[in-house]
Design an enzyme around this catalytic site. Structure first.
Site, PDB file in Angstrom:
ATOM      1  N   CYS A  33       0.865  -1.168   0.000  1.00 30.01           N
ATOM      2  CA  CYS A  33       0.000   0.000   0.000  1.00 30.01           C
ATOM      3  C   CYS A  33       0.907   1.225   0.000  1.00 30.01           C
ATOM      4  O   CYS A  33       2.103   1.118   0.217  1.00 30.01           O
ATOM      5  CB  CYS A  33      -0.866   0.020   1.242  1.00 30.01           C
ATOM      6  SG  CYS A  33      -1.754  -1.519   1.488  1.00 30.01           S
ATOM      7  N   ARG A  38       1.704   1.160  -6.057  1.00 24.06           N
ATOM      8  CA  ARG A  38       1.877   0.215  -4.949  1.00 24.06           C
ATOM      9  C   ARG A  38       0.595  -0.555  -4.643  1.00 24.06           C
ATOM     10  O   ARG A  38       0.626  -1.533  -3.894  1.00 24.06           O
ATOM     11  CB  ARG A  38       2.330   0.956  -3.691  1.00 24.06           C
ATOM     12  CG  ARG A  38       3.657   1.650  -3.850  1.00 24.06           C
ATOM     13  CD  ARG A  38       3.983   2.455  -2.612  1.00 24.06           C
ATOM     14  NE  ARG A  38       4.321   1.595  -1.492  1.00 24.06           N
ATOM     15  CZ  ARG A  38       5.546   1.210  -1.197  1.00 24.06           C
ATOM     16  NH1 ARG A  38       6.545   1.616  -1.914  1.00 24.06           N
ATOM     17  NH2 ARG A  38       5.774   0.429  -0.168  1.00 24.06           N
ATOM     18  N   TRP A  70      -3.840  -1.925  -1.256  1.00 28.26           N
ATOM     19  CA  TRP A  70      -3.835  -3.224  -1.953  1.00 28.26           C
ATOM     20  C   TRP A  70      -4.213  -4.229  -0.861  1.00 28.26           C
ATOM     21  O   TRP A  70      -3.446  -4.480   0.064  1.00 28.26           O
ATOM     22  CB  TRP A  70      -2.453  -3.522  -2.517  1.00 28.26           C
ATOM     23  CG  TRP A  70      -2.405  -4.746  -3.346  1.00 28.26           C
ATOM     24  CD1 TRP A  70      -2.709  -4.854  -4.678  1.00 28.26           C
ATOM     25  CD2 TRP A  70      -2.007  -6.054  -2.930  1.00 28.26           C
ATOM     26  NE1 TRP A  70      -2.524  -6.152  -5.098  1.00 28.26           N
ATOM     27  CE2 TRP A  70      -2.097  -6.907  -4.046  1.00 28.26           C
ATOM     28  CE3 TRP A  70      -1.579  -6.600  -1.711  1.00 28.26           C
ATOM     29  CZ2 TRP A  70      -1.779  -8.262  -3.992  1.00 28.26           C
ATOM     30  CZ3 TRP A  70      -1.267  -7.944  -1.652  1.00 28.26           C
ATOM     31  CH2 TRP A  70      -1.373  -8.759  -2.791  1.00 28.26           C
ATOM     32  N   ASN A 109       0.724   0.298   6.017  1.00 29.25           N
ATOM     33  CA  ASN A 109       1.190  -0.532   4.904  1.00 29.25           C
ATOM     34  C   ASN A 109       1.845  -1.763   5.520  1.00 29.25           C
ATOM     35  O   ASN A 109       2.714  -1.632   6.380  1.00 29.25           O
ATOM     36  CB  ASN A 109       2.211   0.272   4.077  1.00 29.25           C
ATOM     37  CG  ASN A 109       2.979  -0.595   3.106  1.00 29.25           C
ATOM     38  OD1 ASN A 109       2.492  -1.637   2.670  1.00 29.25           O
ATOM     39  ND2 ASN A 109       4.192  -0.170   2.779  1.00 29.25           N
ATOM     40  N   GLY A 110       1.429  -2.961   5.102  1.00 28.71           N
ATOM     41  CA  GLY A 110       2.036  -4.175   5.665  1.00 28.71           C
ATOM     42  C   GLY A 110       1.003  -5.017   6.390  1.00 28.71           C
ATOM     43  O   GLY A 110      -0.200  -4.870   6.166  1.00 28.71           O
ATOM     44  N   GLU A 162       9.237 -15.428 -18.869  1.00 28.33           N
ATOM     45  CA  GLU A 162       8.959 -13.996 -18.668  1.00 28.33           C
ATOM     46  C   GLU A 162       7.854 -13.542 -19.634  1.00 28.33           C
ATOM     47  O   GLU A 162       6.972 -12.771 -19.257  1.00 28.33           O
ATOM     48  CB  GLU A 162      10.258 -13.197 -18.873  1.00 28.33           C
ATOM     49  CG  GLU A 162      10.108 -11.686 -18.958  1.00 28.33           C
ATOM     50  CD  GLU A 162       9.538 -11.014 -17.718  1.00 28.33           C
ATOM     51  OE1 GLU A 162       9.296 -11.702 -16.708  1.00 28.33           O
ATOM     52  OE2 GLU A 162       9.291  -9.800 -17.775  1.00 28.33           O
ATOM     53  N   LYS A 185       4.397 -11.927 -18.382  1.00 33.19           N
ATOM     54  CA  LYS A 185       3.922 -10.611 -18.852  1.00 33.19           C
ATOM     55  C   LYS A 185       2.512 -10.725 -19.417  1.00 33.19           C
ATOM     56  O   LYS A 185       1.652  -9.916 -19.120  1.00 33.19           O
ATOM     57  CB  LYS A 185       4.820 -10.053 -19.950  1.00 33.19           C
ATOM     58  CG  LYS A 185       6.143  -9.451 -19.601  1.00 33.19           C
ATOM     59  CD  LYS A 185       6.132  -8.103 -18.938  1.00 33.19           C
ATOM     60  CE  LYS A 185       6.102  -8.253 -17.442  1.00 33.19           C
ATOM     61  NZ  LYS A 185       7.346  -8.433 -16.782  1.00 33.19           N
ATOM     62  N   GLU A 198      -0.113 -11.367 -16.669  1.00 35.44           N
ATOM     63  CA  GLU A 198      -0.400 -10.312 -15.706  1.00 35.44           C
ATOM     64  C   GLU A 198      -1.140  -9.130 -16.307  1.00 35.44           C
ATOM     65  O   GLU A 198      -1.896  -8.477 -15.590  1.00 35.44           O
ATOM     66  CB  GLU A 198       0.846  -9.873 -14.926  1.00 35.44           C
ATOM     67  CG  GLU A 198       1.916  -9.179 -15.698  1.00 35.44           C
ATOM     68  CD  GLU A 198       3.122  -8.830 -14.817  1.00 35.44           C
ATOM     69  OE1 GLU A 198       4.221  -8.758 -15.351  1.00 35.44           O
ATOM     70  OE2 GLU A 198       2.953  -8.630 -13.600  1.00 35.44           O
ATOM     71  N   HIS A 210       7.875 -34.021 -23.352  1.00 34.32           N
ATOM     72  CA  HIS A 210       7.649 -34.720 -22.086  1.00 34.32           C
ATOM     73  C   HIS A 210       6.308 -34.349 -21.465  1.00 34.32           C
ATOM     74  O   HIS A 210       6.105 -34.569 -20.267  1.00 34.32           O
ATOM     75  CB  HIS A 210       8.807 -34.432 -21.124  1.00 34.32           C
ATOM     76  CG  HIS A 210      10.122 -34.872 -21.682  1.00 34.32           C
ATOM     77  ND1 HIS A 210      10.460 -36.205 -21.797  1.00 34.32           N
ATOM     78  CD2 HIS A 210      11.146 -34.175 -22.227  1.00 34.32           C
ATOM     79  CE1 HIS A 210      11.660 -36.299 -22.368  1.00 34.32           C
ATOM     80  NE2 HIS A 210      12.094 -35.082 -22.634  1.00 34.32           N
ATOM     81  N   LYS A 226       2.844  -3.052  -7.322  1.00 38.50           N
ATOM     82  CA  LYS A 226       4.201  -2.892  -7.842  1.00 38.50           C
ATOM     83  C   LYS A 226       5.240  -3.371  -6.848  1.00 38.50           C
ATOM     84  O   LYS A 226       6.252  -3.936  -7.218  1.00 38.50           O
ATOM     85  CB  LYS A 226       4.429  -1.422  -8.180  1.00 38.50           C
ATOM     86  CG  LYS A 226       5.763  -1.125  -8.832  1.00 38.50           C
ATOM     87  CD  LYS A 226       5.821  -1.673 -10.240  1.00 38.50           C
ATOM     88  CE  LYS A 226       7.165  -1.451 -10.900  1.00 38.50           C
ATOM     89  NZ  LYS A 226       7.363  -2.380 -12.016  1.00 38.50           N
TER      90      LYS A 226
HETATM   91  C1  F6R Z   1       6.192  -8.747 -13.045  1.00 38.64           C
HETATM   92  C2  F6R Z   1       6.650  -8.058 -11.855  1.00 38.64           C
HETATM   93  C3  F6R Z   1       6.823  -8.848 -10.598  1.00 38.64           C
HETATM   94  C4  F6R Z   1       8.096  -8.389  -9.853  1.00 38.64           C
HETATM   95  C5  F6R Z   1       8.207  -9.101  -8.505  1.00 38.64           C
HETATM   96  C6  F6R Z   1       9.493  -8.731  -7.781  1.00 38.64           C
HETATM   97  O1  F6R Z   1       6.106  -7.881 -14.142  1.00 38.64           O
HETATM   98  O2  F6R Z   1       6.882  -6.879 -11.873  1.00 38.64           O
HETATM   99  O3  F6R Z   1       6.857 -10.206 -10.861  1.00 38.64           O
HETATM  100  O4  F6R Z   1       9.197  -8.679 -10.666  1.00 38.64           O
HETATM  101  O5  F6R Z   1       7.116  -8.761  -7.713  1.00 38.64           O
HETATM  102  O6  F6R Z   1       9.547  -7.372  -7.505  1.00 38.64           O
HETATM  103  P1  F6R Z   1      10.910  -6.661  -7.172  1.00 38.64           P
HETATM  104  O7  F6R Z   1      11.764  -6.737  -8.396  1.00 38.64           O
HETATM  105  O8  F6R Z   1      10.535  -5.253  -6.825  1.00 38.64           O
HETATM  106  O9  F6R Z   1      11.545  -7.402  -6.027  1.00 38.64           O
END
Ligand code: F6R
Length: 608
Positions: free
Chosen positions: A2, A27, A74, A98-99, A480, A484, A487, A503, A603
């Site tokens: 948050c 966030r 969040w 936050n937390g 990856e 992407k 998400e 397999h 984020k």
């Molecule tokens: C995907 C994404 C997440 C972050 C993950 C780690 O696009 O952004 O999978 O990579 O939450 O976050 P950080 O790099 O901030 O530790």
């Protein structure tokens, strides 16, 4: 997770609080709220959904208070309803958080038995009632907060305002970041310096366990034993970065387009281009020649960057690498030897699981080298050495430019290790450096493929599942790509090692399944070509991402060819990341999804 803001201003602060929250919306963004002290009383406005809803409500009925706190949420405990939105309040105070308060159930029972009435499903509300209870027993606000903090378990940051107190704001930090901003007769509190950038660039950071009392005259800091401590404000660079979309439709697209620049900037930090050598801008925390094993940990996209780094460390430095996602590593009781190195990769530098794994490795006697994008982050501060990714603030929730900068740093580190360990000759190092130096330009070339990729995304947008295939470093890149796409478009996708296809996953292939094959001309190219033929033989819809001639080499019909520039083989992943990102971006745009703020995501994941 948050975002928290607090302002002690000279004028009504509610709209400035919202302005700062906008910069924290990355966030979390399922609800938001503001509380101010107006005529000595606490006044709150909260709204479900994004900040514009809160903004609209405040415009209908503006607050007059000159001290206020705000929050963008969040959800961890309780649904994202207005009732669960922060700030939470009693008749005495309002709090933003936050937390996670881990022992909230016990505290809730204890406080309920004393007569507190809980109106939300959140863990935060216990903080409001606990401090209120202590105030009712005769403590002043700051004494009550000091007495309450040791009773709260978990990782969190808090901000408080109090009824009848027009010149008081209290903040506390236990495991989640909190910054204090210094203005002219005004003071600020925020989850990061970026939030406070419109108001001030003089920022002090709370250390782990600190709490702070703010008045318009300044800040008094205390550590967790309540001993007064000094935390000096420093000049923050956050304001130097433009936090707008420029002429792009989304932050994500802007950040994809920033990659030639930020990868180049990051490279310049690690490489002496004229000498053709890596020049690390910090002292390595270990002697590379003494290492028998390297551990890497991270989450999500950062983990996949680490996976690609594993190939490089093993091939270029002959260093065995163990890599695991942080949420597993931290609880696995993995034996780690004293004096070995752990590399921790994190854009935010605040990811809870990554931080916990760092602390575990440290407790085993490992040295920590972190690859982070936020130099003031907790992970950076707890590391023995910090290898910065100079990506600038990444606002789009889906990580793009931070990923390619992480790859750039990991490639540089692998070369440094290979050179120190006598695996790489000076000539080979120079050849690798030349390959790295070419990447920003090749990324720029790959960006020119946006139009054909946008066209192809119309077909992908109709799929319910997508398979990504790759070998070698293209295997983690395939994962990856799938991450992407999942998400931001919510299409189910899997990334597989192309050699693993037979397999199991080959059973999925039919004419409804798009299969995106990443096939750079590298050590694995010929093998990948065979895998493309296997998919074609089963009627799969192939999207071939490879160099000129790849399609001819495969000699099969494809749904589309994305013809990439010729890329030096060793670091192809840095360039092939671009089509992977653009495919996900355009598919989500075609589907009308919220690209920058996809559902359910945040984020910075500061809870486990
Ligand atoms: C995907 C994404 C997440 C972050 C993950 C780690 O696009 O952004 O999978 O990579 O939450 O976050 P950080 O790099 O901030 O530790």
């Amino acid at each position: 997770m948050c975002g928290i803001v607090g302002i002690l201003g000279k004028e009504p602060v509610a709209f400035d609080v919202v302005e700062a929250l906008k910069r924290l919306e990355y966030r979390g963004y399922d609800s938001a709220g503001v509380a101010t002290i107006e005529g000595g009383e606490i006044r709150r406005t909260r709204a479900e959904g994004k900040l514009k809803n809160l903004d609209g409500k405040l415009r209908e009925a503006p607050h007059q208070g000159r001290v206020g706190i705000g929050h963008t949420r969040w959800a961890t405990h309780g649904r994202p309803t207005e009732n669960n939105a922060h700030p939470h309040a009693t008749d005495r105070l309002a709090v933003v958080h936050n937390g996670i308060i881990e022992n909230f159930r016990e505290l809730r029972e204890e406080l309920t038995a004393k007569g507190a009435v809980f109106v939300s499903q959140t863990d935060t509300e216990v903080v409001a009632h606990l401090v209120t209870d202590l105030m009712k027993s005769g403590l002043a606000p700051r004494e009550a907060v000091a007495a309450a903090l040791p009773r709260l378990h978990g990782a969190f940051a808090l901000g408080f305002i109090f009824g009848g107190e027009d010149n008081l704001l209290i903040g506390a930090r236990r495991g989640a970041p909190l910054a204090v901003g210094y203005g002219e007769g005004e003071m600020y509190l925020g989850s990061d310096a970026l939030a406070l950038a419109p108001f001030t660039d003089r920022i002090a950071y709370l250390e782990e366990g600190d709490w702070v009392v703010l008045t318009r005259d300044g800040a008094q800091y205390f550590d967790e034993t309540n001993t007064p401590v000094t935390r000096k404000p420093q000049k923050s660079q956050a304001g130097a970065y433009l936090v707008d979309k420029g002429n792009h439709r989304h932050f994500m697209l802007k950040e994809i387009y920033e990659q030639p620049e930020v990868v180049g900037r990051t490279l310049a930090h690690y490489v002496d281009m004229s000498a053709g050598k890596v020049q690390l801008p910090f002292d390595a925390p270990v002697d590379w020649t003494k290492l028998t094993r390297l551990s890497i940990t991270a989450c999500g996209t950062a983990f996949l960057a680490g996976q690609i780094g594993k190939y490089w460390f093993e091939r270029l430095a002959k260093l065995p690498v163990e890599i695991d996602i942080a949420s597993e590593f931290r609880y696995r009781d993995a034996p780690l030897d004293d004096g070995q190195l752990m590399i921790v990769v994190s854009q935010s530098g605040e990811t809870a699981d990554t931080l916990a794994t760092l602390r575990y490795a440290k407790s085993c006697g490992n040295k920590i080298l972190s690859v982070v994008n936020v130099p003031t982050s907790t992970i950076a501060r707890e590391s023995d050495a910090v290898a910065l990714t100079l990506a600038g603030p990444e606002i789009g929730v889906a990580s793009t430019k931070a990923f390619t900068c992480q790859l750039t740093v990991l490639a540089s580190l692998a070369i440094a290790a290979g050179r120190a360990r006598g695996v790489l000759s000076a000539e080979r190092e120079a050849e690798l450096i030349n390959a790295l130096i070419a990447t920003p330009g090749l990324i720029a070339d790959a960006l020119k493929l946006e139009e054909p990729i946008a066209a192809l995304s119309h077909s992908l947008a109709k799929a319910s599942d997508v398979l990504y295939l790759g070998r070698g470093t293209s295997y983690p890149l395939a994962m990856e790509g799938a991450l992407k796409l999942k998400e931001i478009s919510y299409i189910h996708a899997e990334g597989y090692a192309a050699g693993e296809l037979k397999h199991g996953p080959i059973a999925l292939i039919d004419e409804t399944l798009p299969v995106i094959v990443l096939a750079p001309r590298d050590h694995w190219f010929e093998k990948t070509v065979s895998n493309v033929q296997e998919v074609a033989a089963r009627g799969g819809e192939i999207v071939l991402v490879g160099p000129q001639g790849a399609s001819e080499a495969c000699a099969v019909a494809t749904l589309a060819d994305v013809t990439m520039p010729e890329v030096p083989p060793d670091f192809s992943a840095i360039v092939y990341a671009v089509p992977v990102q653009l495919i996900a971006y355009h598919t989500a745009v075609v589907m009308g999804k919220d690209v920058d703020q996809p559902r359910n995501l945040a984020k910075s994941v500061t809870v486990e």
